[in-house]
Scaffold this motif. Structure first.
Motif, PDB file in Angstrom:
ATOM      1  N   UNK A 217     -51.370   2.909 -87.565  1.00 55.47           N
ATOM      2  CA  UNK A 217     -51.112   1.515 -87.957  1.00 55.47           C
ATOM      3  C   UNK A 217     -52.393   0.757 -88.317  1.00 55.47           C
ATOM      4  N   UNK A 218     -53.512   1.068 -87.654  1.00 55.40           N
ATOM      5  CA  UNK A 218     -54.731   0.289 -87.890  1.00 55.40           C
ATOM      6  C   UNK A 218     -55.431   0.611 -89.215  1.00 55.40           C
ATOM      7  N   UNK A 219     -55.147   1.774 -89.808  1.00 55.09           N
ATOM      8  CA  UNK A 219     -55.837   2.074 -91.077  1.00 55.09           C
ATOM      9  C   UNK A 219     -54.901   2.283 -92.263  1.00 55.09           C
ATOM     10  N   UNK A 220     -53.586   2.268 -92.004  1.00 55.50           N
ATOM     11  CA  UNK A 220     -52.631   2.585 -93.080  1.00 55.50           C
ATOM     12  C   UNK A 220     -52.719   1.580 -94.241  1.00 55.50           C
ATOM     13  N   UNK A 221     -52.883   0.325 -93.908  1.00 47.93           N
ATOM     14  CA  UNK A 221     -52.882  -0.724 -94.958  1.00 47.93           C
ATOM     15  C   UNK A 221     -53.984  -0.468 -95.976  1.00 47.93           C
ATOM     16  N   UNK A 222     -55.169  -0.196 -95.465  1.00 46.87           N
ATOM     17  CA  UNK A 222     -56.313   0.010 -96.363  1.00 46.87           C
ATOM     18  C   UNK A 222     -56.121   1.272 -97.208  1.00 46.87           C
ATOM     19  N   UNK A 223     -55.594   2.314 -96.582  1.00 50.15           N
ATOM     20  CA  UNK A 223     -55.358   3.563 -97.325  1.00 50.15           C
ATOM     21  C   UNK A 223     -54.280   3.355 -98.399  1.00 50.15           C
ATOM     22  N   UNK A 224     -53.177   2.720 -98.013  1.00 47.97           N
ATOM     23  CA  UNK A 224     -52.045   2.576 -98.935  1.00 47.97           C
ATOM     24  C   UNK A 224     -52.342   1.574-100.053  1.00 47.97           C
ATOM     25  N   UNK A 225     -53.393   0.783 -99.884  1.00 42.81           N
ATOM     26  CA  UNK A 225     -53.760  -0.187-100.928  1.00 42.81           C
ATOM     27  C   UNK A 225     -54.422   0.511-102.119  1.00 42.81           C
ATOM     28  N   UNK A 226     -54.838   1.755-101.938  1.00 45.71           N
ATOM     29  CA  UNK A 226     -55.494   2.487-103.032  1.00 45.71           C
ATOM     30  C   UNK A 226     -54.452   2.886-104.086  1.00 45.71           C
ATOM     31  N   UNK A 227     -54.872   2.839-105.340  1.00 43.61           N
ATOM     32  CA  UNK A 227     -53.876   2.976-106.411  1.00 43.61           C
ATOM     33  C   UNK A 227     -53.229   4.357-106.466  1.00 43.61           C
ATOM     34  N   UNK A 228     -53.911   5.403-105.992  1.00 41.60           N
ATOM     35  CA  UNK A 228     -53.323   6.743-106.072  1.00 41.60           C
ATOM     36  C   UNK A 228     -52.786   7.257-104.739  1.00 41.60           C
ATOM     37  N   UNK A 229     -52.784   6.416-103.721  1.00 44.18           N
ATOM     38  CA  UNK A 229     -52.241   6.823-102.416  1.00 44.18           C
ATOM     39  C   UNK A 229     -50.846   6.212-102.266  1.00 44.18           C
ATOM     40  N   UNK A 230     -49.844   7.090-102.202  1.00 42.08           N
ATOM     41  CA  UNK A 230     -48.452   6.632-102.276  1.00 42.08           C
ATOM     42  C   UNK A 230     -47.742   6.709-100.931  1.00 42.08           C
ATOM     43  N   UNK A 231     -48.511   6.832 -99.849  1.00 43.23           N
ATOM     44  CA  UNK A 231     -47.908   6.907 -98.528  1.00 43.23           C
ATOM     45  C   UNK A 231     -48.669   7.885 -97.663  1.00 43.23           C
ATOM     46  N   UNK A 232     -48.017   8.331 -96.583  1.00 40.62           N
ATOM     47  CA  UNK A 232     -48.741   9.172 -95.641  1.00 40.62           C
ATOM     48  C   UNK A 232     -47.907  10.290 -95.054  1.00 40.62           C
ATOM     49  N   UNK A 233     -48.590  11.369 -94.689  1.00 40.52           N
ATOM     50  CA  UNK A 233     -47.999  12.411 -93.843  1.00 40.52           C
ATOM     51  C   UNK A 233     -48.655  12.222 -92.477  1.00 40.52           C
ATOM     52  N   UNK A 234     -47.842  11.810 -91.523  1.00 37.46           N
ATOM     53  CA  UNK A 234     -48.370  11.312 -90.258  1.00 37.46           C
ATOM     54  C   UNK A 234     -48.112  12.331 -89.152  1.00 37.46           C
ATOM     55  N   UNK A 235     -49.133  12.696 -88.397  1.00 32.77           N
ATOM     56  CA  UNK A 235     -48.965  13.608 -87.273  1.00 32.77           C
ATOM     57  C   UNK A 235     -48.791  12.832 -85.977  1.00 32.77           C
ATOM     58  N   UNK A 236     -49.876  12.692 -85.235  1.00 33.71           N
ATOM     59  CA  UNK A 236     -49.840  12.065 -83.911  1.00 33.71           C
ATOM     60  C   UNK A 236     -49.092  10.740 -83.862  1.00 33.71           C
ATOM     61  N   UNK A 237     -49.354   9.869 -84.812  1.00 31.30           N
ATOM     62  CA  UNK A 237     -48.754   8.523 -84.779  1.00 31.30           C
ATOM     63  C   UNK A 237     -47.259   8.542 -85.101  1.00 31.30           C
ATOM     64  N   UNK A 238     -46.739   9.694 -85.549  1.00 30.30           N
ATOM     65  CA  UNK A 238     -45.304   9.779 -85.843  1.00 30.30           C
ATOM     66  C   UNK A 238     -44.487  10.040 -84.577  1.00 30.30           C
ATOM     67  N   UNK A 239     -45.189  10.293 -83.461  1.00 29.74           N
ATOM     68  CA  UNK A 239     -44.483  10.589 -82.212  1.00 29.74           C
ATOM     69  C   UNK A 239     -44.116   9.324 -81.450  1.00 29.74           C
ATOM     70  N   UNK A 240     -44.542   8.179 -81.985  1.00 31.13           N
ATOM     71  CA  UNK A 240     -44.120   6.886 -81.414  1.00 31.13           C
ATOM     72  C   UNK A 240     -43.397   6.132 -82.515  1.00 31.13           C
ATOM     73  N   UNK A 241     -42.118   5.832 -82.293  1.00 29.75           N
ATOM     74  CA  UNK A 241     -41.309   5.201 -83.344  1.00 29.75           C
ATOM     75  C   UNK A 241     -41.939   3.905 -83.829  1.00 29.75           C
ATOM     76  N   UNK A 242     -42.472   3.102 -82.908  1.00 26.65           N
ATOM     77  CA  UNK A 242     -43.064   1.814 -83.300  1.00 26.65           C
ATOM     78  C   UNK A 242     -44.236   2.013 -84.246  1.00 26.65           C
TER      79      UNK A 242
END
Ligand code: PGA
Length: 251
Positions: A217-242
Motif C-alpha cells: 500500500x505504501x508504494x503502489x501509488x507511485x508505481x501505478x502512476x507510471x505510464x507503462x505500469x498497469x497494476x501489480x502482481x502482489x506476493x506478501x501484501x496479498x495475504x491481508x485483504x485490507x
C-alpha cells in the motif's frame, strides 16, 4: 484501453479454511474497487476449488500459480491446464521467478505451458525479470527482452489478448526492496517496445504489464502512476485483504 489489474500471488500460503477466509474478505471488499480495475487471486492449487466458491458472484477472478507442460497422463504431482480451468480458474501465472529458480522452469517449457493454458481457455500472467547479479552487471534490459522474445514471440497477436506480462525484479521479491518507480517504468517501457516490434503498436498498447516485487500500500501509488505500469502482481501484501484492496485503490 488496456486493463488495469491487481493480482495476488498467495504462493505456498493458506490452508483450505484460511484460503476461504481470505478469499471471502477480498470478495467482500472488492465492491470498493473501481470497475476498470481487475482483481485476481492465485491461491495454492489445493484451494482453487473452495476459493472459486468463496468468490462466486464477486468481481474477483481466480488464477493458478503454475500448470503442467503436458495435457494428461503419467506425470505424478502435476496439474493440467484443463484441470485448472475445470475448477473455475480464468488464469494461470507462468514463469514466476521462484519456479524458474527452484523448479527448473525454462523459457522452452514456458512456451509449451503457455500454449496449453491458452488452449484450455485460460489467460496467462507471464513473469519475467532479472536477478541481482544481472541487474548489477547492467544486463536487466537484455534479460527481460530475451525472456519475452523466447516465450511470447512464439504466439500471435490474437493470443496476446489473453496474455498479461508481470515484470518482477527477482532482487525485489519478498526482500522488502522495491524497484524505484523509475527503474520499474524503464523496464516496462522496454517490454512494451519489444512487444510492439513483433506484434505492432496497437497490441503493445493493449497489453497489460504488471509490476511485482514488494509492492505494498505504501508504494503502489507511485508505481501505478507510471505510464507503462498497469497494476501489480502482489506476493506478501496479498495475504491481508485490507492491504490487497488498498493496493487496488492506488490507481
Ligand atoms: P512480494 O512477491 O510482493 O512478496 O515481493 C511478489 C511476487 O513474487 O509475485
Amino acid at each position: 484501453m488496456r486493463k488495469k489489474i491487481v493480482a495476488g500471488n498467495w504462493k505456498m500460503n493458506t490452508t483450505c479454511p484460511e484460503g476461504v477466509e481470505l478469499a471471502k474478505a477480498v470478495a467482500a471488499k472488492s465492491v470498493e474497487v473501481p470497475a476498470n480495475v481487475g482483481l485476481i487471486v492465485a491461491p495454492p492449487a489445493t484451494n482453487l476449488y473452495c476459493v472459486a466458491e468463496a468468490i462466486k458472484g464477486s468481481k474477483v477472478e481466480l488464477s493458478a500459480q503454475n500448470c503442467a507442460d503436458h495435457t494428461s497422463g503419467a506425470y505424478t504431482g502435476e496439474i493440467s491446464a484443463a484441470m485448472i480451468s475445470s475448477v473455475g480458474c480464468q488464469w494461470t501465472i507462468l514463469g514466476h521467478s521462484e519456479r524458474r529458480q527452484y523448479y527448473g522452469e525454462t523459457d522452452e517449457k514456458l512456451v509449451v505451458k503457455t500454449k496449453l493454458a491458452l488452449e484450455a481457455g485460460l489467460g496467462v500472467i507471464l513473469c519475467v525479470g532479472e536477478n541481482l547479479d544481472e541487474r548489477e552487471a547492467g544486463k536487466h534490459f537484455d534479460v527481460c527482452t530475451e525472456q519475452i522474445k523466447n516465450v511470447l514471440y512464439n504466439f500471435t497477436a490474437e493470443d496476446m489478448k489473453k496474455i498479461v506480462i508481470a515484470y518482477e525484479p527477482v532482487w525485489a521479491i519478498g526482500t522488502g526492496k522495491t524497484a524505484t518507480a523509475e527503474q520499474a517504468e524503464e523496464i516496462h517501457a522496454c517490454i512494451r517496445k519489444v512487444i510492439a516490434e513483433k506484434f505492432g503498436q496497437t497490441v503493445a498498447d493493449d497489453t497489460t504489464i504488471l509490476y511485482g516485487g514488494s509492492c505494498k500500500p505504501s508504494n503502489a501509488k507511485e508505481l501505478f502512476a507510471q505510464s507503462d505500469i498497469d497494476g501489480g502482481l502482489i506476493g506478501g501484501a496479498a495475504l491481508k485483504a485490507d492491504d490487497f484492496i488498498q493496493i487496488a485503490l492506488s490507481f
